[in-house]
Design a protein around this motif. Structure first.
Motif, PDB file in Angstrom:
ATOM      1  N   ASN A  55      -4.836  -0.427   6.147  1.00 14.88           N
ATOM      2  CA  ASN A  55      -4.120  -1.672   5.896  1.00 14.88           C
ATOM      3  C   ASN A  55      -3.055  -1.948   6.944  1.00 14.88           C
ATOM      4  O   ASN A  55      -2.835  -3.095   7.340  1.00 14.88           O
ATOM      5  CB  ASN A  55      -3.490  -1.643   4.504  1.00 14.88           C
ATOM      6  CG  ASN A  55      -4.498  -1.933   3.412  1.00 14.88           C
ATOM      7  OD1 ASN A  55      -5.529  -2.531   3.663  1.00 14.88           O
ATOM      8  ND2 ASN A  55      -4.218  -1.493   2.208  1.00 14.88           N
ATOM      9  N   GLU A  86      -0.377   3.415  -3.131  1.00 17.35           N
ATOM     10  CA  GLU A  86      -1.238   4.571  -2.858  1.00 17.35           C
ATOM     11  C   GLU A  86      -0.689   5.877  -3.437  1.00 17.35           C
ATOM     12  O   GLU A  86      -1.457   6.666  -4.011  1.00 17.35           O
ATOM     13  CB  GLU A  86      -1.474   4.711  -1.346  1.00 17.35           C
ATOM     14  CG  GLU A  86      -2.574   5.712  -1.005  1.00 17.35           C
ATOM     15  CD  GLU A  86      -2.946   5.675   0.468  1.00 17.35           C
ATOM     16  OE1 GLU A  86      -4.115   5.990   0.781  1.00 17.35           O
ATOM     17  OE2 GLU A  86      -2.085   5.333   1.302  1.00 17.35           O
ATOM     18  N   SER A 129      -7.749  -1.890  -1.569  1.00 18.32           N
ATOM     19  CA  SER A 129      -8.010  -0.811  -0.614  1.00 18.32           C
ATOM     20  C   SER A 129      -7.794   0.568  -1.231  1.00 18.32           C
ATOM     21  O   SER A 129      -8.587   1.486  -1.018  1.00 18.32           O
ATOM     22  CB  SER A 129      -7.120  -0.966   0.620  1.00 18.32           C
ATOM     23  OG  SER A 129      -7.533  -2.060   1.394  1.00 18.32           O
ATOM     24  N   VAL A 130      -6.718   0.698  -1.991  1.00 13.78           N
ATOM     25  CA  VAL A 130      -6.415   1.991  -2.608  1.00 13.78           C
ATOM     26  C   VAL A 130      -7.457   2.330  -3.668  1.00 13.78           C
ATOM     27  O   VAL A 130      -7.987   3.453  -3.713  1.00 13.78           O
ATOM     28  CB  VAL A 130      -5.002   1.979  -3.217  1.00 13.78           C
ATOM     29  CG1 VAL A 130      -4.720   3.294  -3.939  1.00 13.78           C
ATOM     30  CG2 VAL A 130      -3.951   1.748  -2.128  1.00 13.78           C
ATOM     31  N   THR A 161       0.830  -1.213   0.000  1.00  9.90           N
ATOM     32  CA  THR A 161       0.000   0.000   0.000  1.00  9.90           C
ATOM     33  C   THR A 161       0.854   1.249   0.000  1.00  9.90           C
ATOM     34  O   THR A 161       0.548   2.236  -0.685  1.00  9.90           O
ATOM     35  CB  THR A 161      -0.933   0.017   1.225  1.00  9.90           C
ATOM     36  OG1 THR A 161      -1.705  -1.189   1.249  1.00  9.90           O
ATOM     37  CG2 THR A 161      -1.882   1.207   1.162  1.00  9.90           C
ATOM     38  N   ASN A 174     -10.460   1.115  -3.928  1.00  7.31           N
ATOM     39  CA  ASN A 174     -11.740   1.272  -3.253  1.00  7.31           C
ATOM     40  C   ASN A 174     -11.904   2.689  -2.719  1.00  7.31           C
ATOM     41  O   ASN A 174     -12.969   3.306  -2.859  1.00  7.31           O
ATOM     42  CB  ASN A 174     -11.838   0.265  -2.104  1.00  7.31           C
ATOM     43  CG  ASN A 174     -13.151   0.353  -1.355  1.00  7.31           C
ATOM     44  OD1 ASN A 174     -14.182  -0.111  -1.816  1.00  7.31           O
ATOM     45  ND2 ASN A 174     -13.122   0.968  -0.184  1.00  7.31           N
ATOM     46  N   LYS A 175     -10.865   3.220  -2.144  1.00  3.37           N
ATOM     47  CA  LYS A 175     -10.928   4.581  -1.601  1.00  3.37           C
ATOM     48  C   LYS A 175     -11.159   5.598  -2.724  1.00  3.37           C
ATOM     49  O   LYS A 175     -11.879   6.586  -2.551  1.00  3.37           O
ATOM     50  CB  LYS A 175      -9.644   4.910  -0.842  1.00  3.37           C
ATOM     51  CG  LYS A 175      -9.670   6.273  -0.152  1.00  3.37           C
ATOM     52  CD  LYS A 175      -8.456   6.478   0.719  1.00  3.37           C
ATOM     53  CE  LYS A 175      -8.490   7.840   1.398  1.00  3.37           C
ATOM     54  NZ  LYS A 175      -9.608   7.996   2.345  1.00  3.37           N
ATOM     55  N   LEU A 214     -12.598   3.624   5.732  1.00  2.00           N
ATOM     56  CA  LEU A 214     -11.850   4.186   4.613  1.00  2.00           C
ATOM     57  C   LEU A 214     -12.348   5.571   4.196  1.00  2.00           C
ATOM     58  O   LEU A 214     -11.638   6.317   3.538  1.00  2.00           O
ATOM     59  CB  LEU A 214     -11.908   3.245   3.409  1.00  2.00           C
ATOM     60  CG  LEU A 214     -10.912   2.073   3.418  1.00  2.00           C
ATOM     61  CD1 LEU A 214     -11.293   1.038   2.386  1.00  2.00           C
ATOM     62  CD2 LEU A 214      -9.494   2.566   3.208  1.00  2.00           C
ATOM     63  N   SER A 254      -6.788   7.011   5.657  1.00  2.00           N
ATOM     64  CA  SER A 254      -6.073   6.639   4.437  1.00  2.00           C
ATOM     65  C   SER A 254      -6.053   5.126   4.287  1.00  2.00           C
ATOM     66  O   SER A 254      -6.156   4.372   5.266  1.00  2.00           O
ATOM     67  CB  SER A 254      -4.641   7.166   4.471  1.00  2.00           C
ATOM     68  OG  SER A 254      -3.858   6.417   5.376  1.00  2.00           O
ATOM     69  N   ALA A 255      -5.907   4.674   3.043  1.00  2.00           N
ATOM     70  CA  ALA A 255      -5.810   3.228   2.795  1.00  2.00           C
ATOM     71  C   ALA A 255      -4.604   2.645   3.518  1.00  2.00           C
ATOM     72  O   ALA A 255      -4.649   1.517   4.017  1.00  2.00           O
ATOM     73  CB  ALA A 255      -5.711   2.962   1.289  1.00  2.00           C
ATOM     74  N   GLN A 293     -15.106  -1.716   7.283  1.00  2.00           N
ATOM     75  CA  GLN A 293     -13.893  -1.285   6.589  1.00  2.00           C
ATOM     76  C   GLN A 293     -14.192  -0.135   5.630  1.00  2.00           C
ATOM     77  O   GLN A 293     -13.417   0.838   5.555  1.00  2.00           O
ATOM     78  CB  GLN A 293     -13.262  -2.443   5.825  1.00  2.00           C
ATOM     79  CG  GLN A 293     -11.977  -2.041   5.107  1.00  2.00           C
ATOM     80  CD  GLN A 293     -11.236  -3.212   4.512  1.00  2.00           C
ATOM     81  OE1 GLN A 293     -11.361  -4.337   4.989  1.00  2.00           O
ATOM     82  NE2 GLN A 293     -10.471  -2.973   3.467  1.00  2.00           N
TER      83      GLN A 293
END
Length: 292
Positions: free
Chosen positions: A237, A102, A153-154, A98, A156-157, A228, A232-233, A224
């Motif tokens: 994470n 990111e 995660s990145v 990440t 998704n944000k 988010l 931050s991702a 989660q």
């Protein structure tokens, strides 16, 4: 901010059980993930419906769900060919990936501080569990899985800004189910199965799948997604690196995976907690500076 951290750590607590369910459910990993997403969508859909948010946004969120599903398949594959502890140890690399991914998405420099915090976590997990050469294939699957989890995660944000958390969740799960269905033949072609696939769950497998879908999917990923929206991702994470601690302890207790909880185990736990605490303090301080 305080609510975001509460949602985050409740999610981590639930996440600690996901690896155990992967061991308890004796089905192939593609079956576990497919039924997990199917049952989760059935749990969620009556409460959310299918809100109208635009086809392009639905597509992007669905692709997020596809990344999530692929991460799960590789994660459970890692557990199946090695053990629960190996799978969750490899998950420690999510923070590291990440910290690299990111900045590319949000057009900022790679943070040496974030890399440093990630390496503290990895060092802690290496103290807890030595990566035995016998488990190289499981480690490879787990490492790829952690890279995809970081990308999830990145991404998704980025694609869920301004969308209600429950709306995001239902389109991710339904979209992920569709993408995973398309990916399964490719996955089985690359990694030929050693047990039957496309089987109906029954008995204890059905019971554990329902628990996995409700508690560790529907509820966990709602928490989660909500976290988010404010954090931050990387922070999310990195904090999820507490998950392996819970899972490894439970695996030692229920599956005898192990080894005695010696000094290196407690040193490893201390390093992980230190890493998460430092990033949490840093996030709160940065948030306060922006408000000032």
């Amino acid at each position: 901010m305080q609510h975001a951290f509460l949602y985050l750590h409740l999610g981590i607590l639930l996440a600690g059980f996901t690896g155990l369910f992967g061991r308890l459910i004796t089905m192939h990993e593609v079956d576990i993930v497919w039924y997990r997403m199917l049952f989760a969508s059935l749990f969620i859909l009556p409460f959310t419906g299918l809100p109208k948010i635009g086809c392009k946004r639905i597509f992007n969120i669905a692709m997020c769900g596809g990344l999530l599903g692929l991460h799960w398949i590789l994660f459970y594959g890692s557990i199946k060919v090695s053990n629960v502890s190996i799978g969750v140890v490899c998950y420690a690399l999510v923070g590291f990936f990440t910290a690299l991914i990111e900045p590319l998405f949000f057009h900022r420099r790679i943070s040496r501080t974030e890399i440093f915090y990630s390496l503290i976590t990895v060092a802690g997990l290496l103290c807890i569990f030595s990566l035995d050469p016998r488990y190289r294939f499981g480690i490879m699957l787990g490492t790829i899985s952690s890279a995809i989890a970081a990308l999830y995660s990145v991404y998704n944000k980025q694609v869920t800004i301004g969308v209600d958390s429950k709306t995001v969740l239902i389109y991710q799960i339904l979209g992920g189910l569709g993408v995973v269905t398309l990916l399964i033949p490719i996955y089985l072609g690359i990694f030929p199965p050693s047990q039957p696939v496309f089987v109906l769950p029954a008995g204890s497998n059905l019971y554990w799948l329902l628990c996995l879908a409700f508690f560790c999917t529907s509820i966990l990923y709602l928490f989660q997604i909500m976290a988010l929206k404010a954090l931050s991702a990387f922070t999310v994470n990195l904090s999820y690196n507490l998950e392996p601690i819970y899972t490894i302890i439970l695996a030692f207790i229920f599956f005898s995976e192990g080894r005695e909880l010696n000094a290196s185990f407690y040193i490893g736990i201390s390093l992980i907690i230190l890493s998460v605490a430092l990033q949490t303090i840093r996030s709160i301080r940065n948030k306060n500076l922006k408000q000032d």
